[in-house]
Design a protein around this motif. Structure first.
Motif: not given
Length: 83
Positions: A70-77
Motif C-alpha cells: 500500500l505504501g509503495e502504491a501511494i508513493r507511486n501514485r
C-alpha cells in the motif's frame, strides 16, 4: 485623473486618447486587494488539491489487497513527484 497620450502611446493602446492615472496610495490599495485575492485563491486551490489527493489515496487503500504494498502504491501514485 486622466492624461492625454502621445500619438505613439495612442497607437500602442489601440487608439485610446487618455489613460487613467492613480495616486500611489490608490495603487497600493489596489495591489493589496489583488494580493489578498490571489492568496485566497491559492489557499482554496491547495485545500482542494489536498482533498483530491486524500480521496485518491483512500481509493488505493480500498483497492489494495496486500497491505505491504500500500505504501509503495501511494508513493507511486504520481511518479513525477518522486524525482
Amino acid at each position: 485623473m486622466t492624461k492625454e497620450l502621445s500619438p505613439l502611446a495612442k497607437q500602442l493602446l489601440g487608439g485610446a486618447g487618455t489613460i487613467d492615472l492613480f495616486t500611489q496610495s490608490e495603487f497600493d490599495e489596489a495591489l493589496a486587494l489583488a494580493r489578498a485575492e490571489i492568496m485566497t485563491v491559492a489557499i482554496e486551490t491547495t485545500k482542494r488539491a489536498i482533498l483530491i489527493e486524500r480521496e485518491e489515496c483512500a481509493k488505493l487503500d480500498d483497492e489494495c489487497t496486500d497491505i505491504e504494498k500500500l505504501g509503495e502504491a501511494i508513493r507511486n501514485r504520481i511518479p513525477s513527484q518522486r524525482q
